[in-house]
Design a protein around this motif. Structure first.
Motif, PDB file in Angstrom:
ATOM      1  N   TYR A   5      23.350  72.295-153.391  1.00 49.21           N
ATOM      2  CA  TYR A   5      24.497  71.395-153.531  1.00 49.21           C
ATOM      3  C   TYR A   5      25.545  71.735-152.482  1.00 49.21           C
ATOM      4  O   TYR A   5      25.801  72.915-152.212  1.00 49.21           O
ATOM      5  N   SER A   6      26.133  70.704-151.921  1.00 56.46           N
ATOM      6  CA  SER A   6      27.262  70.920-151.017  1.00 56.46           C
ATOM      7  C   SER A   6      28.534  71.087-151.838  1.00 56.46           C
ATOM      8  O   SER A   6      28.544  70.815-153.049  1.00 56.46           O
ATOM      9  N   ILE A   7      29.598  71.507-151.191  1.00 55.76           N
ATOM     10  CA  ILE A   7      30.862  71.648-151.925  1.00 55.76           C
ATOM     11  C   ILE A   7      31.375  70.280-152.375  1.00 55.76           C
ATOM     12  O   ILE A   7      32.054  70.166-153.407  1.00 55.76           O
ATOM     13  N   LYS A   8      31.013  69.229-151.637  1.00 55.75           N
ATOM     14  CA  LYS A   8      31.383  67.867-152.057  1.00 55.75           C
ATOM     15  C   LYS A   8      30.636  67.458-153.317  1.00 55.75           C
ATOM     16  O   LYS A   8      31.168  66.739-154.162  1.00 55.75           O
ATOM     17  N   ASP A   9      29.382  67.902-153.442  1.00 60.64           N
ATOM     18  CA  ASP A   9      28.625  67.648-154.668  1.00 60.64           C
ATOM     19  C   ASP A   9      29.322  68.302-155.855  1.00 60.64           C
ATOM     20  O   ASP A   9      29.463  67.698-156.927  1.00 60.64           O
ATOM     21  N   HIS A 135      30.069  57.933-164.424  1.00 61.76           N
ATOM     22  CA  HIS A 135      29.940  59.160-163.638  1.00 61.76           C
ATOM     23  C   HIS A 135      28.524  59.289-163.097  1.00 61.76           C
ATOM     24  O   HIS A 135      28.309  59.675-161.946  1.00 61.76           O
ATOM     25  N   LEU A 136      27.552  58.941-163.929  1.00 69.58           N
ATOM     26  CA  LEU A 136      26.144  58.995-163.543  1.00 69.58           C
ATOM     27  C   LEU A 136      25.880  58.074-162.344  1.00 69.58           C
ATOM     28  O   LEU A 136      25.188  58.447-161.391  1.00 69.58           O
ATOM     29  N   GLY A 137      26.454  56.866-162.394  1.00 67.26           N
ATOM     30  CA  GLY A 137      26.285  55.937-161.287  1.00 67.26           C
ATOM     31  C   GLY A 137      26.855  56.476-159.994  1.00 67.26           C
ATOM     32  O   GLY A 137      26.257  56.314-158.917  1.00 67.26           O
ATOM     33  N   ASN A 138      28.004  57.131-160.083  1.00 68.31           N
ATOM     34  CA  ASN A 138      28.614  57.729-158.888  1.00 68.31           C
ATOM     35  C   ASN A 138      27.735  58.849-158.334  1.00 68.31           C
ATOM     36  O   ASN A 138      27.591  58.987-157.112  1.00 68.31           O
ATOM     37  N   MET A 139      27.151  59.645-159.229  1.00 63.14           N
ATOM     38  CA  MET A 139      26.269  60.728-158.792  1.00 63.14           C
ATOM     39  C   MET A 139      25.025  60.171-158.105  1.00 63.14           C
ATOM     40  O   MET A 139      24.555  60.711-157.105  1.00 63.14           O
ATOM     41  N   TRP A 140      24.492  59.080-158.660  1.00 64.63           N
ATOM     42  CA  TRP A 140      23.291  58.469-158.077  1.00 64.63           C
ATOM     43  C   TRP A 140      23.592  57.918-156.690  1.00 64.63           C
ATOM     44  O   TRP A 140      22.840  58.131-155.743  1.00 64.63           O
ATOM     45  N   GLN A 141      24.733  57.227-156.554  1.00 57.93           N
ATOM     46  CA  GLN A 141      25.107  56.669-155.256  1.00 57.93           C
ATOM     47  C   GLN A 141      25.347  57.763-154.224  1.00 57.93           C
ATOM     48  O   GLN A 141      25.085  57.567-153.030  1.00 57.93           O
ATOM     49  N   GLY A 143      23.773  60.506-154.092  1.00 50.86           N
ATOM     50  CA  GLY A 143      22.531  61.217-153.826  1.00 50.86           C
ATOM     51  C   GLY A 143      22.432  62.567-154.495  1.00 50.86           C
ATOM     52  O   GLY A 143      21.566  63.390-154.149  1.00 50.86           O
ATOM     53  N   ILE A 144      23.300  62.833-155.492  1.00 50.77           N
ATOM     54  CA  ILE A 144      23.285  64.114-156.190  1.00 50.77           C
ATOM     55  C   ILE A 144      22.141  64.163-157.194  1.00 50.77           C
ATOM     56  O   ILE A 144      21.574  65.218-157.462  1.00 50.77           O
ATOM     57  N   ILE A 145      21.819  63.022-157.782  1.00 53.17           N
ATOM     58  CA  ILE A 145      20.674  62.933-158.685  1.00 53.17           C
ATOM     59  C   ILE A 145      19.709  61.892-158.150  1.00 53.17           C
ATOM     60  O   ILE A 145      20.084  61.040-157.335  1.00 53.17           O
ATOM     61  N   ASN A 146      18.475  61.945-158.604  1.00 51.62           N
ATOM     62  CA  ASN A 146      17.476  60.984-158.133  1.00 51.62           C
ATOM     63  C   ASN A 146      17.200  59.929-159.202  1.00 51.62           C
ATOM     64  O   ASN A 146      17.626  60.077-160.348  1.00 51.62           O
ATOM     65  N   PRO A 147      16.503  58.846-158.850  1.00 53.34           N
ATOM     66  CA  PRO A 147      16.253  57.775-159.819  1.00 53.34           C
ATOM     67  C   PRO A 147      15.544  58.240-161.085  1.00 53.34           C
ATOM     68  O   PRO A 147      15.821  57.724-162.176  1.00 53.34           O
ATOM     69  N   ALA A 148      14.641  59.205-160.974  1.00 54.05           N
ATOM     70  CA  ALA A 148      13.922  59.682-162.159  1.00 54.05           C
ATOM     71  C   ALA A 148      14.889  60.298-163.171  1.00 54.05           C
ATOM     72  O   ALA A 148      14.772  60.071-164.381  1.00 54.05           O
TER      73      ALA A 148
END
Length: 293
Positions: A5-9, A135-141, A143-148
């Motif tokens: 994870y980056s610090i931005k993540d 929050h989940l949508g923001n994480m997905w956009q 690239g912190i989490i994947n579609p699965a």
């Protein structure tokens, strides 16, 4: 999902500004980032869990100088006191983030079930689950989490909502109106629509749920059979520029009788410029929808 994870993540997931995290790191030595072969700093899963717990404690009044003196195990112990007390809805959003990162279905079940017992079904969905989904949508956009992972946690939440709908015991009242719930063709995000279905059914109205991606011709056909008072839909998928008004006008022309209650990111973002047909009414949020039914 990668454990790097980056610090931005970390900022996106914890809500703590990257600048603040760097200061804490330098001043209190709370994180120990690793470096890639090209000397780029990154954090692992343990760092992420630690900063999520630190964020939780900090949001509950702990000073960072106090937290920094605690061991990793002590930080976890203190954080779990808040996660297990169920006194604040926002703490449970943090808990769901941990469920997602760890793919921990057991913790998810415990978090949701205890939240429903403490706060009630509606408050759990409106103050915990839907803010978490945003929050989940923001994480997905980002690239912190994947579609699965997004599908995994979304389906667990959907199951809880379906159970809630099935458990409604309210009888249809004498003044009940009839409602049909649908998503237009190629619309797949049904969580909000399912929740409006729950709210309407709980009020004792007659409800028919048609689900995702329903072509207009099929909707028009079933409306002639059901003859509902209202059609409810939520629009999130983007349309070409300036075509939302034309899209709604097409529905208005093809389906003559019932009124439409509509919402969603697409509608609300264009609300000021939208040419709304007379029988269409926008609801801003779930509180607004409750007033309409």
């Amino acid at each position: 999902m990668s454990s790097k994870y980056s610090i931005k993540d970390l900022e996106r997931l914890s809500g703590i500004k990257a600048h603040t995290l760097r200061i804490w790191e330098q001043r209190y030595n709370i994180l120990h980032p690793e470096r890639t072969d090209t000397n780029i700093r990154f954090y692992n899963g343990n760092d992420l869990r630690k900063i999520l717990n630190i964020s939780l404690l900090n949001n509950n009044g702990y000073k960072i100088s106090t937290i920094a003196k605690l061991s990793g195990a002590a930080i976890l112990t203190e954080a779990e006191k808040f996660l297990n007390n169920y006194n604040k809805e926002s703490d449970q959003i943090d808990n769901l983030v941990i469920c997602l990162i760890d793919v921990n279905e057991e913790l998810f079940e415990k978090t949701i079930n205890n939240s429903i017992l403490k706060f009630g079904f509606e408050n759990t969905f409106e103050k915990i689950i839907f803010p978490f989904l945003k929050h989940l949508g923001n994480m997905w956009q980002a690239g912190i989490i994947n579609p699965a992972q997004e599908h995994y946690i979304s389906n667990l939440i959907r199951q809880k909502l379906i159970v809630g709908i099935d458990n409604i015991k309210v009888k249809i009242n004498e003044k009940a109106k009839s409602y049909v719930f649908f998503l237009p063709n190629q619309e797949l995000h049904e969580m909000g629509l399912l929740y409006t279905y729950y709210l309407t059914k709980a009020k004792g109205h007659k409800c028919s749920y048609l689900g995702q991606s329903l072509p207009l011709e099929d909707l028009s056909s079933i409306v002639k059979t059901l003859k509902p008072d209202f059609l409810v839909t939520i629009l999130t998928s983007s349309l070409p520029e300036n075509e939302t008004s034309e899209f709604l006008r097409n529905y208005s022309e093809k389906i003559k009788e019932p009124k439409f209650l509509i919402s969603g990111r697409l509608v609300l973002s264009e609300k000021e410029s939208l040419q709304l047909p007379p029988k269409f009414k926008i609801f801003e949020d779930f509180e607004d929808f409750k007033k309409m039914i």
